[in-house]
Design a protein around this motif. Structure first.
Motif, PDB file in Angstrom:
ATOM      1  N   GLY A   1       0.797  -1.209   0.000  1.00 42.26           N
ATOM      2  CA  GLY A   1       0.000   0.000   0.000  1.00 42.26           C
ATOM      3  C   GLY A   1       0.834   1.264   0.000  1.00 42.26           C
ATOM      4  O   GLY A   1       0.325   2.340   0.343  1.00 42.26           O
ATOM      5  N   ARG A   2       2.085   1.157  -0.407  1.00 45.04           N
ATOM      6  CA  ARG A   2       2.973   2.322  -0.447  1.00 45.04           C
ATOM      7  C   ARG A   2       3.597   2.467  -1.825  1.00 45.04           C
ATOM      8  O   ARG A   2       3.606   1.533  -2.624  1.00 45.04           O
TER       9      ARG A   2
ATOM     10  N   GLU B   1      -2.641   5.915  -1.112  1.00 41.74           N
ATOM     11  CA  GLU B   1      -3.841   6.740  -1.222  1.00 41.74           C
ATOM     12  C   GLU B   1      -3.536   8.232  -1.177  1.00 41.74           C
ATOM     13  O   GLU B   1      -4.410   9.057  -1.509  1.00 41.74           O
TER      14      GLU B   1
ATOM     15  N   GLU C   1      11.494   3.210   4.380  1.00 40.49           N
ATOM     16  CA  GLU C   1      10.217   3.901   4.581  1.00 40.49           C
ATOM     17  C   GLU C   1      10.335   5.405   4.385  1.00 40.49           C
ATOM     18  O   GLU C   1       9.349   6.082   4.060  1.00 40.49           O
TER      19      GLU C   1
ATOM     20  N   CYS D   1       9.121   6.395   1.000  1.00 35.61           N
ATOM     21  CA  CYS D   1       7.814   5.868   0.604  1.00 35.61           C
ATOM     22  C   CYS D   1       6.688   6.838   0.949  1.00 35.61           C
ATOM     23  O   CYS D   1       6.783   7.608   1.915  1.00 35.61           O
ATOM     24  N   HIS D   2       5.627   6.778   0.171  1.00 32.57           N
ATOM     25  CA  HIS D   2       4.407   7.543   0.423  1.00 32.57           C
ATOM     26  C   HIS D   2       3.226   6.576   0.469  1.00 32.57           C
ATOM     27  O   HIS D   2       3.221   5.571  -0.258  1.00 32.57           O
ATOM     28  N   PRO D   3       2.230   6.862   1.272  1.00 32.40           N
ATOM     29  CA  PRO D   3       1.011   6.041   1.223  1.00 32.40           C
ATOM     30  C   PRO D   3       0.381   6.106  -0.160  1.00 32.40           C
ATOM     31  O   PRO D   3       0.288   7.173  -0.767  1.00 32.40           O
TER      32      PRO D   3
END
Length: 396
Positions: free
Chosen positions: A45-46, A105, A98, A101-103
């Motif tokens: 999800g990232r 959504e 991390e 990384c970005h979510p």
């Protein structure tokens, strides 16, 4: 799980270390400007900012990844694709990954590559047979050439859109069999076509053999080639699809590298006619089929699960046929399989087949979503990014 799998991913996530699809995104809070678009890699999800990770790790490929589209990376060739994929796998598993990384959504996804040309094939025997029975009930369902060559047509690259883009109901000439003359208006038989697309990376100015397929195809994506069946039925004789197809083709925001499907390779159906040498795959070094399991949903309800493994013509044969006359390949060329349908009633890839041509078809406001996965190594699943589109009313 393999030790290189990112620690924040749950077991069985179809977007793990064996998948690593590429996309293009705008980070959260950044203005919507092409200058702010970046190449990303989906991890569960990232979204991993590939350019930021490449810069942080001193990658020699940082410049290729600091681009607003995938085309420069795709044009760099297979050895670079393999090297970058290995780097991405290492970055994703590295401590502190991390931070890059970005979510999922929180980002805005874009069409990941500039489409050069678009070709759509007609490679499912089940689909071609079903459609032939509906359109030509008094004739043989398959045309005489179907088992001898992959039938296809050229679409419009300019109307290939990314998943999430609304699709406006097209207008055109309509003529039912009992009408004395055609009329003009919005399509009343708007349909979907669940397909699989292949994206060309390395260009060519000469025919591409089946054995060179891996050297030229960068990755795989899901495709919904929207179809206006009533416009198509009136226009398609004698030259085939035109306005009934060209108004919109939706593709995933994620392009999964071809290498990710090595464990999903499978033999195509048995050939019932001998093939000319350039299409003969009986002695191929690896099976040409891919075991993809597709799911089609309309307004959240599953309507079909087409199996890509049942396709008669493989992508390697399609590419060989597409170039055998001397047609060139360009970086960003997209060719799609045509509607994927299997032999069972719940395996049909379009509403035309699912309803035996009687409808109902898509209504304004309907939302269609395609998803898919393939078996990967060590029991993993290889996910393909979804393709979603919502139907808007025809414009005045």
């Amino acid at each position: 799980m393999p030790e290189h799998n990112p620690r924040h991913l749950s077991e069985g996530d179809p977007f793990g270390a064996h998948t690593l699809p590429y996309g293009v995104f705008t980070p959260p809070g950044a203005p919507e400007d092409p200058a702010n678009r970046r190449i990303g890699v989906r991890l569960g999800g990232r979204v991993l900012d590939a350019a930021a990770a490449a810069a942080a790790h001193g990658s020699p490929h940082a410049a290729l990844l600091a681009q607003p589209v995938l085309n420069p990376l795709m044009a760099a060739g297979r050895s670079v694709w393999q090297a970058v994929r290995a780097e991405v796998r290492a970055w994703a598993a590295a401590p502190g990954s991390e931070a890059h990384c970005h979510p999922l959504e929180a980002v805005t996804l874009h069409l990941p590559f500039e489409v050069a040309d678009y070709v759509d094939f007609y490679a499912s025997e089940h689909h071609a047979t079903n459609v032939g029975r509906i359109f030509r009930p008094d004739s043989e369902p398959l045309t005489p050439n179907w088992k001898h060559l992959p039938i296809g047509y050229h679409g419009r690259a300019g109307t290939v859109v990314v998943s999430g883009t609304d699709v406006v109901r097209p207008k055109g000439q309509l003529k039912a069999p009992g009408d004395a003359a055609p009329s003009f208006g919005p399509s009343r038989r708007l349909d979907i076509e669940a397909e699989v697309g292949f994206v060309v990376g390395t260009p060519s100015d000469r025919p591409v053999t089946q054995g060179d397929f891996r050297e030229h195809v960068f990755g795989v994506c899901l495709v919904n080639d929207w179809s206006a069946r009533d416009i198509q039925a009136w226009e398609y004789v004698p030259l085939g699809p035109f306005l009934g197809k060209s108004f919109a083709t939706s593709v995933s925001a994620w392009i999964t590298p071809l290498e990710a499907f090595d464990a999903a390779r499978t033999a195509p159906p048995e050939r019932t006619y001998p093939l000319l040498p350039y299409l003969d795959d009986s002695g191929a070094a690896e099976p040409g089929g891919i075991d993809l399991r597709i799911e089609v949903s309309v307004n959240g309800g599953t309507v079909s699960r087409p199996p890509f493994a049942s396709m008669y013509w493989t992508a390697a044969q399609q590419l060989a046929h597409m170039t055998v006359n001397g047609a060139t390949l360009r970086t960003g060329d997209l060719f799609a399989s045509g509607t994927v349908s299997g032999p069972e009633p719940d395996q049909l890839g379009c509403l035309l087949e699912l309803t035996a041509g009687k409808g109902p078809y898509l209504a304004d406001g309907d939302e269609v979503t395609l998803t898919a996965w393939a078996p990967g190594p060590d029991g993993a699943r290889i996910g393909l990014g979804e393709v979603t589109g919502r139907v808007l009313p025809a414009r005045d």
